[in-house]
Scaffold this motif. Structure first.
Motif, short mmCIF file in Angstrom:
data_model
loop_
_atom_site.label_atom_id
_atom_site.label_comp_id
_atom_site.label_asym_id
_atom_site.label_seq_id
_atom_site.Cartn_x
_atom_site.Cartn_y
_atom_site.Cartn_z
N VAL A 10 0.86 -1.19 0.00
CA VAL A 10 0.00 0.00 0.00
C VAL A 10 0.89 1.23 0.00
N GLY A 11 0.80 2.05 -1.05
CA GLY A 11 1.57 3.30 -1.13
C GLY A 11 2.71 3.22 -2.11
N GLY A 16 7.36 2.26 -0.78
CA GLY A 16 6.52 1.25 -1.42
C GLY A 16 7.12 0.72 -2.70
N LEU A 39 -0.29 -0.65 -4.71
CA LEU A 39 -1.53 0.16 -4.77
C LEU A 39 -1.26 1.58 -4.33
N GLY A 41 -2.89 5.56 -4.10
CA GLY A 41 -4.15 6.31 -4.15
C GLY A 41 -4.11 7.48 -5.11
N ASN A 42 -2.94 8.09 -5.27
CA ASN A 42 -2.81 9.22 -6.21
C ASN A 42 -2.89 8.73 -7.65
N CYS A 57 16.38 15.27 -5.21
CA CYS A 57 16.36 14.00 -4.46
C CYS A 57 17.70 13.64 -3.84
N PHE A 136 -5.94 3.81 -6.54
CA PHE A 136 -6.56 2.81 -5.65
C PHE A 136 -6.28 3.24 -4.21
N SER A 167 2.49 3.67 3.51
CA SER A 167 1.62 4.79 3.13
C SER A 167 2.17 6.14 3.57
N SER A 178 -3.60 10.46 1.13
CA SER A 178 -4.35 10.26 2.37
C SER A 178 -3.37 10.09 3.53
N ASN A 180 -4.51 8.10 6.04
CA ASN A 180 -5.23 7.07 6.79
C ASN A 180 -4.36 5.85 7.12
C1 LIG Z 1 9.63 18.99 0.59
C2 LIG Z 1 10.31 17.72 1.01
C3 LIG Z 1 11.64 17.50 0.69
C4 LIG Z 1 12.27 16.33 1.10
N1 LIG Z 1 13.58 16.11 0.72
C5 LIG Z 1 14.17 14.94 1.04
C6 LIG Z 1 15.48 14.63 0.57
O1 LIG Z 1 16.08 15.37 -0.21
N2 LIG Z 1 16.04 13.45 0.97
C7 LIG Z 1 15.37 12.56 1.78
O2 LIG Z 1 15.92 11.49 2.09
N3 LIG Z 1 14.11 12.82 2.20
C8 LIG Z 1 13.51 13.97 1.85
N4 LIG Z 1 12.23 14.21 2.28
C9 LIG Z 1 11.55 13.16 3.06
C10 LIG Z 1 11.08 12.09 2.06
O3 LIG Z 1 10.30 12.70 1.07
C11 LIG Z 1 10.25 11.05 2.76
O4 LIG Z 1 10.97 10.52 3.84
C12 LIG Z 1 9.90 9.93 1.78
O5 LIG Z 1 9.27 10.43 0.64
C13 LIG Z 1 9.00 8.96 2.47
O6 LIG Z 1 8.68 7.96 1.54
P1 LIG Z 1 7.47 7.01 1.81
O7 LIG Z 1 7.37 6.10 0.64
O8 LIG Z 1 7.57 6.43 3.17
O9 LIG Z 1 6.20 7.98 1.89
P2 LIG Z 1 5.53 8.86 0.74
O10 LIG Z 1 6.52 9.37 -0.21
O11 LIG Z 1 4.63 9.82 1.45
O12 LIG Z 1 4.65 7.79 -0.05
C14 LIG Z 1 3.51 7.22 0.51
C15 LIG Z 1 2.54 6.99 -0.63
O13 LIG Z 1 1.42 6.27 -0.14
C16 LIG Z 1 0.25 6.79 -0.75
N5 LIG Z 1 -0.84 6.45 0.16
C17 LIG Z 1 -1.09 6.93 1.41
N6 LIG Z 1 -2.18 6.36 1.94
C18 LIG Z 1 -2.64 5.50 0.99
C19 LIG Z 1 -3.75 4.62 0.94
N7 LIG Z 1 -4.59 4.50 1.96
N8 LIG Z 1 -3.97 3.90 -0.18
C20 LIG Z 1 -3.09 3.99 -1.25
N9 LIG Z 1 -2.04 4.81 -1.26
C21 LIG Z 1 -1.81 5.54 -0.14
C22 LIG Z 1 0.52 8.27 -0.87
O14 LIG Z 1 -0.27 8.90 -1.87
C23 LIG Z 1 2.00 8.29 -1.22
O15 LIG Z 1 2.22 8.29 -2.60
C24 LIG Z 1 11.57 15.37 1.87
C25 LIG Z 1 10.24 15.60 2.22
C26 LIG Z 1 9.60 16.75 1.79
C27 LIG Z 1 8.16 16.97 2.14
#
Ligand SMILES: Cc1cc2nc3c(=O)[nH]c(=O)nc-3n(C[C@H](O)[C@H](O)[C@H](O)COP(=O)(O)OP(=O)(O)OC[C@H]3O[C@@H](n4cnc5c(N)ncnc54)[C@H](O)[C@@H]3O)c2cc1C
Length: 319
Positions: A10-11, A16, A39, A41-42, A57, A136, A167, A178, A180
């Motif tokens: 999920v995510g 993910g 899966l 959601g966006n 990045c 999704f 997520s 989300s 959630n």
């Molecule tokens: C402005 C900014 C700059 C950053 N710069 C850096 C950097 O340079 N280097 C670094 O290491 N980190 C950086 N970070 C932190 C980094 O972005 C996050 O730590 C990382 O993106 C987390 O990844 P993730 O996959 O855990 O979460 P996310 O990237 O938030 O991905 C989670 C995904 O799950 C989806 N989702 C959520 N709930 C659901 C659901 N119920 N059903 C389906 N899909 C769902 C969301 O839409 C999202 O796409 C930055 C953050 C921000 C905000």
């Protein structure tokens, strides 16, 4: 009834995508192909990833060590041990992505484009035959005997033997479909650690911020608890209206958050928290006085606001 997939992720953010790819390729080596569905959601994957590091990045650091971590260090140490910098670089290289380090050891994709990281992860998922599904939004996950049933907000169902919840966190909600994920995890019986803001700008009521808006300066930023220094960082500070920003401030922000939540720092009650900025950390107080006296003697007509012109950002010096 047989599950649709072995694993549902999920995510479709950084975590993910990497989890889905790893699940698919790791199991393949054991013989049987593992079926994985990712899966998101966006309408598209990796929205937050594209915003990271100002669109470049910053994907890792040459100095990846536990000393730089806060919070659950044990967990971080286990991850770093399995995934040291060289392994991260090797994994990305396998996906076709080359990286480079800046002077401070921060690692970026060679073309400085976050989109290249997303593309590498996405392509690698597709190559590993991960079923990539956007739009999704998982609204519930239930455990039924030997499988998880994931239901979307529009009623679609996916059944999977295992489920990886990736997520994301609470930071920057506009990049996520989300928040959630916390509820989904709680409903499955997990406990949630209280979320606190870290690596964020720090609000300030100082009247100096407005005239300095947009200015940047090299400083030593010290965090003072009731007048005593508890932490300090050198780096670039950025003045915004109502807040201080920049990496040195971000690094102090976790302590500010802790104080706001508990009224304490390092287990001691603290009444007042301040950030003090030293704009000339390479000079002693005596050296600075000497410099200013010399300038005043040599240029007696120089207005007071110009005294710092040879030392500081012009606007900062004037204010
Ligand atoms: C402005 C900014 C700059 C950053 N710069 C850096 C950097 O340079 N280097 C670094 O290491 N980190 C950086 N970070 C932190 C980094 O972005 C996050 O730590 C990382 O993106 C987390 O990844 P993730 O996959 O855990 O979460 P996310 O990237 O938030 O991905 C989670 C995904 O799950 C989806 N989702 C959520 N709930 C659901 C659901 N119920 N059903 C389906 N899909 C769902 C969301 O839409 C999202 O796409 C930055 C953050 C921000 C905000």
């Amino acid at each position: 009834m047989k599950a649709d997939y072995d694993i549902a992720v999920v995510g479709g953010g950084a975590a993910g995508l990497m989890a889905a790819r790893s699940a698919a390729i790791t199991q393949q080596r054991g013989g049987r192909r593992t079926s994985v569905v990712l899966l998101e959601g966006n309408p598209k994957f990796g929205k937050k990833l594209l915003a990271t590091g100002n669109g470049r990045c910053n994907l890792s650091n040459l100095e990846l060590s536990i000393g730089h971590y806060h919070g659950d260090r044990e967990l971080a140490a286990a991850v770093i041990e399995k995934f040291p910098t060289q392994r991260i670089l090797d994994e990305f290289e396998k996906m076709g992505l080359l990286c480079r380090a800046d002077q401070e050891g921060r690692l970026y994709p060679n073309n400085l484009q976050a989109a290249a990281v997303l593309q590498a992860l996405r392509f690698s998922c597709e190559e590993a035959q991960v079923q990539c599904v956007c739009g999704f939004l998982v609204s519930s996950i239930t455990k039924e005997e030997k499988e998880f049933v994931l239901v979307s907000d529009s009623g679609e169902r996916v059944r999977a033997g295992r489920c990886i919840l990736a997520s994301g966190g609470m930071a920057s909600p506009r990049h996520s479909c989300s928040q959630n994920g916390y509820t989904l995890a709680r409903e499955l019986g997990h406990s949630i650690v209280k979320c606190l803001p870290v690596l964020v700008p720090v609000k300030s009521s100082s009247k100096l911020l407005k005239p300095l808006k947009g200015m940047r300066s090299k400083v030593y930023a010290a965090l003072l608890a009731d007048g005593k220094k508890v932490a300090g960082e050198s780096g670039e500070v950025i003045f915004n209206e109502g807040a201080l920003s920049g990496i040195c401030i971000f690094n102090l922000s976790s302590l500010v958050g802790e104080w706001q939540r508990t009224g304490k720092l390092q287990d001691k009650a603290v009444k007042k928290l301040e950030i003090s900025l030293d704009f000339a950390e390479n000079y002693s107080w005596e050296e600075l006085l000497h410099y200013l006296r010399q300038i005043k003697t040599r240029h007696p007509g120089l207005p007071g606001g110009e005294l710092f012109s040879g030392l500081l950002n012009l606007k900062v010096g004037q204010e």
